[in-house]
Design a protein around this motif. Structure first.
Motif, PDB file in Angstrom:
ATOM      1  N   UNK A   1      14.097   3.365   1.788  1.00 47.95           N
ATOM      2  CA  UNK A   1      13.910   4.604   2.573  1.00 47.95           C
ATOM      3  C   UNK A   1      13.961   4.296   4.065  1.00 47.95           C
ATOM      4  N   UNK A   2      13.250   3.247   4.452  1.00 43.82           N
ATOM      5  CA  UNK A   2      13.219   2.900   5.883  1.00 43.82           C
ATOM      6  C   UNK A   2      14.570   2.378   6.345  1.00 43.82           C
TER       7      UNK A   2
ATOM      8  N   UNK B   1       0.831  -1.213   0.000  1.00 43.83           N
ATOM      9  CA  UNK B   1       0.000   0.000   0.000  1.00 43.83           C
ATOM     10  C   UNK B   1       0.867   1.265   0.000  1.00 43.83           C
TER      11      UNK B   1
ATOM     12  N   UNK C   1       1.079   4.115  -2.931  1.00 44.03           N
ATOM     13  CA  UNK C   1       0.514   5.442  -2.673  1.00 44.03           C
ATOM     14  C   UNK C   1       1.501   6.509  -2.230  1.00 44.03           C
ATOM     15  N   UNK C   2       2.638   6.094  -1.700  1.00 42.98           N
ATOM     16  CA  UNK C   2       3.529   7.096  -1.136  1.00 42.98           C
ATOM     17  C   UNK C   2       4.955   7.017  -1.655  1.00 42.98           C
ATOM     18  N   UNK C   3       5.528   5.816  -1.661  1.00 39.66           N
ATOM     19  CA  UNK C   3       6.948   5.737  -1.963  1.00 39.66           C
ATOM     20  C   UNK C   3       7.274   4.320  -2.431  1.00 39.66           C
TER      21      UNK C   3
ATOM     22  N   UNK D   1      10.083   2.329  -0.558  1.00 38.63           N
ATOM     23  CA  UNK D   1       9.925   2.425   0.900  1.00 38.63           C
ATOM     24  C   UNK D   1      10.898   1.529   1.670  1.00 38.63           C
TER      25      UNK D   1
END
Lengths: 465, 465
Positions: free
Chosen positions: B218-219, B206, B210-212, B215
């Motif tokens: 990034x995390x 998700x 929707x965002x990245x 991810x």
């Protein structure tokens, strides 16, 4: 709830007795709640409350209704109300920036104008506990560090305060309902509303249902916990700024800083950039790591940074400076203007060179040197002055043997002169025309031919270092 | 990819030349990949590789097939293979713990046995980059601090290493496919698989959409960045442990620690608890804050902590100790045994009391004191000894006027004696029977009646402080 806010205000030292406070009042539930509460506690603290509203002219009638609501709210409450209309779409087009950024800039400009004009001590913003959690989640997903995970701060620069950052959105909505405040619905607050709405309406409800129904408080507790860590490290950053950074026209960062632990090193560099440039935004971890790499590289290495800054490695220390100012200063300093009559048998100093000027008659027996630092020109083609300077944007010349004019920049490129060296090459101009880019190219305009009567010889001698 | 892992191993100093490494091998893609890679690089580092497999006996045939696959994989690879069958369901029932915890305990017990028996230097675990991001997200949602957001560590205690923590799951799957390793499917790894699967299969996709889309990285970048901050603070924690904490039979935390910044204070307390108790788990922020509150409370205040620890405020310093050891010691020290014959006109000292024993004939004319610190008993009902001590677990007596026996604990509860005081109340026993819980209750067994010939009077006098 009032007690909770008062406790928060006291803990965070947001408000002093007698403060004049300007509230950023959109007319939505949060800012209406904030204004109402501040008016309520204004007797306790002897406050003077005013409101500032920006009509972004983005949603036609609705925006005008917001404005009317805010005006009437303030009138009833008996507080000053300042309204400004800003055509955000126009600004977006003019400046080529996002509506989010345009909104932010215009908002803060308006607040600052009002603050100075009407002597406000504080500007109150209406972020709540849910905004905080959403912000932390959004930053996490976008990529951030400790500073970002701490969330929005309750106080910034001693002026911007967020007194309701400890209150949940549903508490605010209930309060508005109970007190029949009938706030307007926030249709857009000009931030990245798409992402925030996704976080608010999809992601957080999903997490609540599947992982942790108390996620808002869990994330806020994390933010508070991390703020203690950030605080701890920042105390060392303050020391480190004092110890290793010298703020003058240029910022000098001592090589010894680069021996410190990474957490301290990266923060000190970031902080030094902000202090020096007075710009809070646009410095990213990438730039910080680039500066660290630059310091480990050899002396003379350069790096471009946001806000017209550049970093240079000068014998393992790092110098940060504004490129424009630096260039203007550099060009101003390294600029020598001589009258035509002053040329013969004159020696001037120009940066690391001595320049020797000799004028002689053209008797056909001159032996021309092939040293690239010695050149000969037709003295009579100079009308008044000779100027020695460094390159400027837009410099052009007519290179020897060519009929057209060419950009100096392109000549540098043709000759594969490294960017870092171009700023240091002396340029000799006769009147306003470039006669010689030293060591690289002379001009067609001043070349010697059979009819030349007097010859100007210019010789550069590199000074002993 | 091999190079990436080698670089990671070198950066994190996971492996030394000549190391004997035991791989935790479930048979799933991650651990098969890890084993294959370690065997591949074993020549570079002169490694000796072995594998440990636990059959949790949870999925019947499937678990046995996993075991068979692991045995055959190791045989082909020519490495030692150790297998242990553990009936997790049985352990869960016996110990009343979660299967997750039972699995963890059994796993580490097995690894430690093998490590000692076969002189392994390292135990290699197969967590990957996706596990790392999932762990960070799960901790974030559950509630955590900086330490938690750093994620799983590449090395723990110098023994447990995670060499493929830098590799993404899809890289591992591709590798297994390419090399036709045909790993088993991890149906359960006995951790909280429900939450992790939700994160893996729903939440992360998700966020990607929707965002990245990046991810995971990034995390992980966040985790690395935060680990630098954690490292920085931990250096000060080390100093702080040296400076303020005294580790003997008891842990003494100096009051001066409590003047330090919260980030340092909380971490030092946590660290001191771990060092003192040798337990890594179960100390939560709540306990740390409770200890801080305890220190700000008055001397003598106590607090129960996990792992049978308690904290006591002793004149603003905080003492941490094991309750059991402490109680045994305390009871052993505060224990007075007298022969029946030694009683008359004797005064003994017991903690903050002097105890006066007087034996007299029952001539019916004795005036009984109603002082709660003076009591009278039938001397002839004592057969040999009298003991004065503090309470022990399981203490019981037959209270005056009752026919049955009652737990001393319940008597304390009936009399609303605060927990903190119960440990300090003298208990007088005749032979092995409790005669008097001083100040609270005497026993039916030794009460005086008409046929009593000799009366024992015991009087307690509180010493001057």
């Amino acid at each position: 709830m009032k007690d909770k806010i008062i406790k928060y205000i006291e803990d965070k030292e947001l408000i002093k007795s007698g403060d004049r406070i300007l509230v950023a009042l959109s007319g939505g539930p949060d800012s209406i709640f904030l204004t109402d509460i501040l008016i309520d506690i204004s007797k306790n603290y002897n406050l003077k409350i005013g409101a500032a509203h920006i009509n972004h002219m983005l949603r036609g009638e609705e925006a005008d209704e917001d404005e009317a609501y805010v005006r009437s709210f303030c009138e009833k409450a008996g507080i000053d109300c300042f309204v400004k209309r800003v055509d955000i779409n126009k600004i977006v087009k003019e400046r080529g920036i996002s509506s989010e950024m345009a909104g932010r800039e215009e908002r803060y400009k308006f607040f600052e104008e009002l603050r100075k004009e009407h002597s406000y001590d504080k500007i109150a913003l209406a972020h709540n506990l849910n905004d905080q959690a959403e912000t932390i989640l959004m930053r996490l997903m976008r990529g951030t560090g400790l500073e970002g995970l701490v969330g929005i701060k309750a106080k910034r620069e001693g002026i911007y305060i967020r007194p309701i950052l400890c209150i949940e959105r549903n508490e605010i909505e209930e309060y508005c309902l109970e007190k029949k405040l009938k706030p307007r619905i926030d249709k857009t607050n000009l931030e990245n509303i798409y992402s925030r709405n996704k976080v608010r309406l999809e992601l957080i409800p999903y997490i609540k249902e599947n992982f942790n129904s108390d996620i808002i408080n869990t994330i806020n507790r994390l933010g508070i916990l991390l703020s203690k860590d950030e605080e701890f490290i920042n105390e060392y950053v303050e020391n480190s700024l004092d110890k290793y950074c010298d703020f003058k026209d240029e910022l000098k960062i001592d090589e010894k800083l680069f021996l410190e632990k990474e957490a301290l090193l990266t923060r000190t560099i970031k902080s030094a950039l902000v202090v020096f440039s007075k710009k809070h935004f646009d410095f990213e971890m990438k730039h910080i790591y680039d500066i660290i790499a630059l310091q480990r590289n050899k002396t003379g290495t350069r790096l471009s940074l946001p806000h017209d800054l550049e970093a240079v490695n000068v014998y393992k220390n790092v110098i940060i400076r504004f490129v424009n100012t630096y260039n203007e200063e550099r060009i101003k300093k390294a600029n020598i203007l001589l009258k035509k009559e002053e040329l013969n048998n004159n020696i001037i100093s120009f940066n690391e060179y001595d320049m020797e000027f000799t004028v002689s008659s053209n008797e056909g027996n001159l032996i021309f040197s092939d040293d690239s630092l010695v050149k000969y020109f037709d003295y009579d083609k100079i009308s008044k002055n000779i100027e020695v300077r460094l390159r400027k944007d837009g410099d052009r010349m007519k290179p020897l043997g060519m009929s057209g004019r060419k950009k100096i920049k392109d000549i540098f490129i043709d000759f594969k002169i490294p960017k870092d060296n171009r700023d240091f090459i002396p340029i000799v101009c006769f009147d306003d025309e470039i006669a010689w880019v030293v060591g690289i190219k002379t001009s067609e305009e001043f070349k010697i031919n059979k009819s030349t009567k007097k010859i100007l010889k210019i010789k550069l001698i590199r000074k002993e270092q």
